[in-house]
Design a protein around this motif. Structure first.
Motif, short mmCIF file in Angstrom:
data_model
loop_
_atom_site.label_atom_id
_atom_site.label_comp_id
_atom_site.label_asym_id
_atom_site.label_seq_id
_atom_site.Cartn_x
_atom_site.Cartn_y
_atom_site.Cartn_z
N TYR A 121 -42.45 -10.10 -8.12
CA TYR A 121 -41.37 -9.99 -6.90
C TYR A 121 -41.63 -10.97 -6.18
O TYR A 121 -43.09 -12.03 -6.48
CB TYR A 121 -41.64 -8.73 -5.96
CG TYR A 121 -40.41 -8.53 -5.03
CD1 TYR A 121 -39.13 -7.90 -5.44
CD2 TYR A 121 -41.03 -8.14 -4.37
CE1 TYR A 121 -37.94 -8.01 -4.95
CE2 TYR A 121 -39.32 -8.61 -3.57
CZ TYR A 121 -38.77 -7.80 -3.60
OH TYR A 121 -37.34 -7.78 -2.63
N SER A 122 -40.85 -11.25 -5.63
CA SER A 122 -41.18 -13.28 -4.73
C SER A 122 -42.60 -13.28 -3.68
O SER A 122 -42.44 -14.04 -3.27
CB SER A 122 -39.52 -13.35 -4.29
OG SER A 122 -39.10 -12.05 -3.23
N ARG A 123 -42.29 -11.35 -2.93
CA ARG A 123 -43.95 -11.99 -2.37
C ARG A 123 -44.03 -10.48 -2.45
O ARG A 123 -43.93 -9.49 -3.42
CB ARG A 123 -42.83 -11.72 -0.43
CG ARG A 123 -42.20 -10.06 -0.55
CD ARG A 123 -41.97 -10.74 0.32
NE ARG A 123 -40.15 -9.61 0.89
CZ ARG A 123 -40.19 -8.62 1.71
NH1 ARG A 123 -40.77 -8.54 2.82
NH2 ARG A 123 -39.22 -8.11 1.87
N LYS B 70 -47.63 -12.38 -7.36
CA LYS B 70 -47.22 -11.11 -6.60
C LYS B 70 -46.65 -9.84 -6.76
O LYS B 70 -45.27 -10.64 -8.06
CB LYS B 70 -45.94 -11.80 -5.39
CG LYS B 70 -46.71 -13.16 -4.84
CD LYS B 70 -46.03 -14.12 -3.55
CE LYS B 70 -46.78 -15.15 -3.33
NZ LYS B 70 -45.88 -16.21 -2.26
#
Length: 105
Positions: A34-36, A74
């Motif tokens: 995921y992006s974060r 992440k």
């Protein structure tokens, strides 16, 4: 590194349906890139009453906080504890570290 909490039912459903899984003796870890960094906990009523479930969630959150620096990427993560007689911070932390090394997260 801070992480966001998974709260929406749709996010949990997406992870339960299509995420990769890592297993240990006390935890099942579901993850997707995921992006974060995001983390949620799924715990059923078979673990006891609300007081016991809340204690398990506190232990899992703290164990994750302690080992998340070891993760290279992440991810969206859901932690699912297995039913046991005893739960401890040290066992959760040890199992999370083992899964991170095994799955190369």
């Amino acid at each position: 590194m801070k992480y966001a909490r998974l709260k929406k039912q749709a996010d949990f459903q997406k992870l339960f349906s299509s995420a990769k899984r890592g297993f240990s003796s006390s935890i099942t870890l579901l993850y997707r890139p995921y992006s974060r960094m995001r983390m949620g906990i799924s715990i059923g009523k078979k673990h006891g009453k609300a007081v016991q479930r809340n204690r398990i969630k506190r232990l899992l959150r703290e164990a994750f906080r302690a080992v998340q620096g070891e993760m290279k990427g992440k991810y969206s993560i859901v932690l699912v504890p297995k039913v046991k007689d005893e739960y401890s911070f040290w066992k959760f932390k040890e199992d999370l570290q083992w899964i991170i090394r095994k799955e190369k997260l």
